[in-house]
Design a protein around this motif. Structure first.
Motif, PDB file in Angstrom:
ATOM      1  N   CYS A   1       0.822  -1.226   0.000  1.00 58.12           N
ATOM      2  CA  CYS A   1       0.000   0.000   0.000  1.00 58.12           C
ATOM      3  C   CYS A   1       0.847   1.264   0.000  1.00 58.12           C
ATOM      4  O   CYS A   1       0.439   2.272  -0.549  1.00 58.12           O
ATOM      5  CB  CYS A   1      -0.935   0.010   1.207  1.00 58.12           C
ATOM      6  SG  CYS A   1      -2.124  -1.335   1.172  1.00 58.12           S
ATOM      7  N   GLY A   2       2.005   1.228   0.637  1.00 57.79           N
ATOM      8  CA  GLY A   2       2.838   2.419   0.739  1.00 57.79           C
ATOM      9  C   GLY A   2       3.901   2.476  -0.342  1.00 57.79           C
ATOM     10  O   GLY A   2       4.358   1.450  -0.832  1.00 57.79           O
ATOM     11  N   ARG A   3       4.273   3.666  -0.701  1.00 55.88           N
ATOM     12  CA  ARG A   3       5.352   3.896  -1.667  1.00 55.88           C
ATOM     13  C   ARG A   3       6.319   4.907  -1.064  1.00 55.88           C
ATOM     14  O   ARG A   3       5.896   5.851  -0.389  1.00 55.88           O
ATOM     15  CB  ARG A   3       4.806   4.461  -2.978  1.00 55.88           C
ATOM     16  CG  ARG A   3       3.847   3.533  -3.702  1.00 55.88           C
ATOM     17  CD  ARG A   3       4.606   2.418  -4.408  1.00 55.88           C
ATOM     18  NE  ARG A   3       3.667   1.524  -5.070  1.00 55.88           N
ATOM     19  CZ  ARG A   3       3.598   0.223  -4.841  1.00 55.88           C
ATOM     20  NH1 ARG A   3       4.375  -0.343  -3.978  1.00 55.88           N
ATOM     21  NH2 ARG A   3       2.734  -0.521  -5.488  1.00 55.88           N
TER      22      ARG A   3
ATOM     23  N   ALA B   1      13.516  -3.888  -2.115  1.00 55.97           N
ATOM     24  CA  ALA B   1      12.307  -4.286  -2.840  1.00 55.97           C
ATOM     25  C   ALA B   1      11.071  -3.646  -2.212  1.00 55.97           C
ATOM     26  O   ALA B   1      11.075  -3.257  -1.038  1.00 55.97           O
ATOM     27  CB  ALA B   1      12.169  -5.804  -2.821  1.00 55.97           C
ATOM     28  N   SER B   2      10.005  -3.545  -2.980  1.00 59.08           N
ATOM     29  CA  SER B   2       8.788  -2.899  -2.486  1.00 59.08           C
ATOM     30  C   SER B   2       8.182  -3.648  -1.300  1.00 59.08           C
ATOM     31  O   SER B   2       7.636  -3.022  -0.394  1.00 59.08           O
ATOM     32  CB  SER B   2       7.762  -2.740  -3.608  1.00 59.08           C
ATOM     33  OG  SER B   2       7.421  -3.985  -4.157  1.00 59.08           O
ATOM     34  N   ASP B   3       8.288  -4.976  -1.268  1.00 57.27           N
ATOM     35  CA  ASP B   3       7.742  -5.709  -0.128  1.00 57.27           C
ATOM     36  C   ASP B   3       8.591  -5.489   1.129  1.00 57.27           C
ATOM     37  O   ASP B   3       8.064  -5.451   2.241  1.00 57.27           O
ATOM     38  CB  ASP B   3       7.538  -7.193  -0.428  1.00 57.27           C
ATOM     39  CG  ASP B   3       8.770  -7.925  -0.892  1.00 57.27           C
ATOM     40  OD1 ASP B   3       9.823  -7.287  -1.122  1.00 57.27           O
ATOM     41  OD2 ASP B   3       8.699  -9.153  -1.050  1.00 57.27           O
ATOM     42  N   GLU B   4       9.897  -5.298   0.966  1.00 57.94           N
ATOM     43  CA  GLU B   4      10.751  -4.970   2.108  1.00 57.94           C
ATOM     44  C   GLU B   4      10.406  -3.578   2.645  1.00 57.94           C
ATOM     45  O   GLU B   4      10.312  -3.369   3.858  1.00 57.94           O
ATOM     46  CB  GLU B   4      12.229  -5.022   1.717  1.00 57.94           C
ATOM     47  CG  GLU B   4      12.723  -6.404   1.395  1.00 57.94           C
ATOM     48  CD  GLU B   4      14.116  -6.420   0.796  1.00 57.94           C
ATOM     49  OE1 GLU B   4      14.858  -7.368   1.093  1.00 57.94           O
ATOM     50  OE2 GLU B   4      14.463  -5.489   0.023  1.00 57.94           O
ATOM     51  N   PHE B   5      10.197  -2.626   1.739  1.00 62.01           N
ATOM     52  CA  PHE B   5       9.803  -1.281   2.148  1.00 62.01           C
ATOM     53  C   PHE B   5       8.473  -1.316   2.888  1.00 62.01           C
ATOM     54  O   PHE B   5       8.304  -0.688   3.942  1.00 62.01           O
ATOM     55  CB  PHE B   5       9.705  -0.351   0.932  1.00 62.01           C
ATOM     56  CG  PHE B   5       9.163   1.006   1.283  1.00 62.01           C
ATOM     57  CD1 PHE B   5       9.980   1.957   1.861  1.00 62.01           C
ATOM     58  CD2 PHE B   5       7.833   1.307   1.068  1.00 62.01           C
ATOM     59  CE1 PHE B   5       9.480   3.211   2.214  1.00 62.01           C
ATOM     60  CE2 PHE B   5       7.322   2.545   1.418  1.00 62.01           C
ATOM     61  CZ  PHE B   5       8.150   3.505   1.993  1.00 62.01           C
ATOM     62  N   GLU B   6       7.510  -2.050   2.357  1.00 62.50           N
ATOM     63  CA  GLU B   6       6.188  -2.130   2.985  1.00 62.50           C
ATOM     64  C   GLU B   6       6.277  -2.750   4.375  1.00 62.50           C
ATOM     65  O   GLU B   6       5.637  -2.277   5.320  1.00 62.50           O
ATOM     66  CB  GLU B   6       5.228  -2.938   2.109  1.00 62.50           C
ATOM     67  CG  GLU B   6       3.829  -3.078   2.666  1.00 62.50           C
ATOM     68  CD  GLU B   6       3.015  -1.796   2.652  1.00 62.50           C
ATOM     69  OE1 GLU B   6       1.830  -1.857   3.039  1.00 62.50           O
ATOM     70  OE2 GLU B   6       3.531  -0.727   2.275  1.00 62.50           O
ATOM     71  N   ALA B   7       7.085  -3.787   4.537  1.00 69.84           N
ATOM     72  CA  ALA B   7       7.259  -4.415   5.849  1.00 69.84           C
ATOM     73  C   ALA B   7       7.834  -3.409   6.850  1.00 69.84           C
ATOM     74  O   ALA B   7       7.354  -3.311   7.985  1.00 69.84           O
ATOM     75  CB  ALA B   7       8.157  -5.640   5.728  1.00 69.84           C
ATOM     76  N   LEU B   8       8.838  -2.645   6.442  1.00 67.95           N
ATOM     77  CA  LEU B   8       9.412  -1.618   7.317  1.00 67.95           C
ATOM     78  C   LEU B   8       8.385  -0.535   7.647  1.00 67.95           C
ATOM     79  O   LEU B   8       8.300  -0.071   8.786  1.00 67.95           O
ATOM     80  CB  LEU B   8      10.612  -0.951   6.645  1.00 67.95           C
ATOM     81  CG  LEU B   8      11.949  -1.643   6.736  1.00 67.95           C
ATOM     82  CD1 LEU B   8      13.010  -0.786   6.068  1.00 67.95           C
ATOM     83  CD2 LEU B   8      12.338  -1.939   8.157  1.00 67.95           C
ATOM     84  N   ARG B   9       7.633  -0.122   6.655  1.00 70.74           N
ATOM     85  CA  ARG B   9       6.634   0.925   6.858  1.00 70.74           C
ATOM     86  C   ARG B   9       5.607   0.503   7.903  1.00 70.74           C
ATOM     87  O   ARG B   9       5.291   1.259   8.825  1.00 70.74           O
ATOM     88  CB  ARG B   9       5.931   1.248   5.529  1.00 70.74           C
ATOM     89  CG  ARG B   9       4.961   2.419   5.590  1.00 70.74           C
ATOM     90  CD  ARG B   9       4.268   2.627   4.244  1.00 70.74           C
ATOM     91  NE  ARG B   9       3.253   1.621   3.993  1.00 70.74           N
ATOM     92  CZ  ARG B   9       2.012   1.666   4.490  1.00 70.74           C
ATOM     93  NH1 ARG B   9       1.639   2.655   5.273  1.00 70.74           N
ATOM     94  NH2 ARG B   9       1.146   0.714   4.205  1.00 70.74           N
ATOM     95  N   LEU B  10       5.126  -0.721   7.783  1.00 68.74           N
ATOM     96  CA  LEU B  10       4.097  -1.195   8.706  1.00 68.74           C
ATOM     97  C   LEU B  10       4.639  -1.412  10.121  1.00 68.74           C
ATOM     98  O   LEU B  10       4.017  -0.994  11.099  1.00 68.74           O
ATOM     99  CB  LEU B  10       3.480  -2.495   8.178  1.00 68.74           C
ATOM    100  CG  LEU B  10       2.680  -2.379   6.882  1.00 68.74           C
ATOM    101  CD1 LEU B  10       2.263  -3.757   6.399  1.00 68.74           C
ATOM    102  CD2 LEU B  10       1.478  -1.477   7.047  1.00 68.74           C
ATOM    103  N   VAL B  11       5.808  -2.050  10.231  1.00 70.12           N
ATOM    104  CA  VAL B  11       6.349  -2.412  11.550  1.00 70.12           C
ATOM    105  C   VAL B  11       7.048  -1.230  12.222  1.00 70.12           C
ATOM    106  O   VAL B  11       6.757  -0.903  13.375  1.00 70.12           O
ATOM    107  CB  VAL B  11       7.301  -3.619  11.434  1.00 70.12           C
ATOM    108  CG1 VAL B  11       7.996  -3.908  12.755  1.00 70.12           C
ATOM    109  CG2 VAL B  11       6.539  -4.848  10.952  1.00 70.12           C
ATOM    110  N   ASP B  12       7.967  -0.588  11.523  1.00 67.34           N
ATOM    111  CA  ASP B  12       8.770   0.460  12.149  1.00 67.34           C
ATOM    112  C   ASP B  12       8.109   1.834  12.123  1.00 67.34           C
ATOM    113  O   ASP B  12       8.214   2.582  13.085  1.00 67.34           O
ATOM    114  CB  ASP B  12      10.147   0.549  11.485  1.00 67.34           C
ATOM    115  CG  ASP B  12      11.009  -0.675  11.760  1.00 67.34           C
ATOM    116  OD1 ASP B  12      10.717  -1.404  12.722  1.00 67.34           O
ATOM    117  OD2 ASP B  12      11.975  -0.894  11.015  1.00 67.34           O
ATOM    118  N   PHE B  13       7.430   2.176  11.059  1.00 64.96           N
ATOM    119  CA  PHE B  13       6.833   3.509  10.956  1.00 64.96           C
ATOM    120  C   PHE B  13       5.446   3.563  11.589  1.00 64.96           C
ATOM    121  O   PHE B  13       5.137   4.462  12.357  1.00 64.96           O
ATOM    122  CB  PHE B  13       6.784   3.966   9.496  1.00 64.96           C
ATOM    123  CG  PHE B  13       6.304   5.377   9.324  1.00 64.96           C
ATOM    124  CD1 PHE B  13       7.099   6.444   9.704  1.00 64.96           C
ATOM    125  CD2 PHE B  13       5.054   5.642   8.794  1.00 64.96           C
ATOM    126  CE1 PHE B  13       6.657   7.755   9.569  1.00 64.96           C
ATOM    127  CE2 PHE B  13       4.600   6.941   8.651  1.00 64.96           C
ATOM    128  CZ  PHE B  13       5.409   8.002   9.034  1.00 64.96           C
TER     129      PHE B  13
END
Length: 99
Positions: A11-13, A35-47
């Protein structure tokens, strides 16, 4: 032959496609690709501060898969910070297609 990759909900970019150290031309920097899935995982968990189980459900993957994505993304970010590398967001067109 490995298992097929489970489709992931992204969902996030990122705001930009690249983050690099100041004062060094991009042509002189080694690059690390997130990768976009790595970014999304960080966004959800860390951000957003989600628990891994909740973030995994949001992405449509197992908790272990999410944990692996977060671990990989954190390693790549730390590598860039420690060694002065450029962090590149992998364009979706270059990611392996889901089958």
């Amino acid at each position: 032959m490995g298992r097929p990759k489970i489709p992931r909900r992204i969902c996030g970019r990122p705001a930009d496609s690249c983050f690099k150290p100041n004062g060094i031309p991009m042509t002189e920097l080694p690059r690390v690709y997130l990768a976009s899935d790595e970014f999304e995982a960080l966004r959800l968990v860390d951000f957003q501060g989600m628990q891994q189980q909740q973030a995994a459900q949001e992405m449509g993957v197992s908790r272990q898969t999410l944990a692996n994505l977060v671990k990989s993304a954190r390693y790549k970010m730390t590598d860039c910070l420690m060694h002065g590398k450029a962090l590149m967001m992998t364009p979706e067109s270059q990611e392996k297609p889901l089958e």
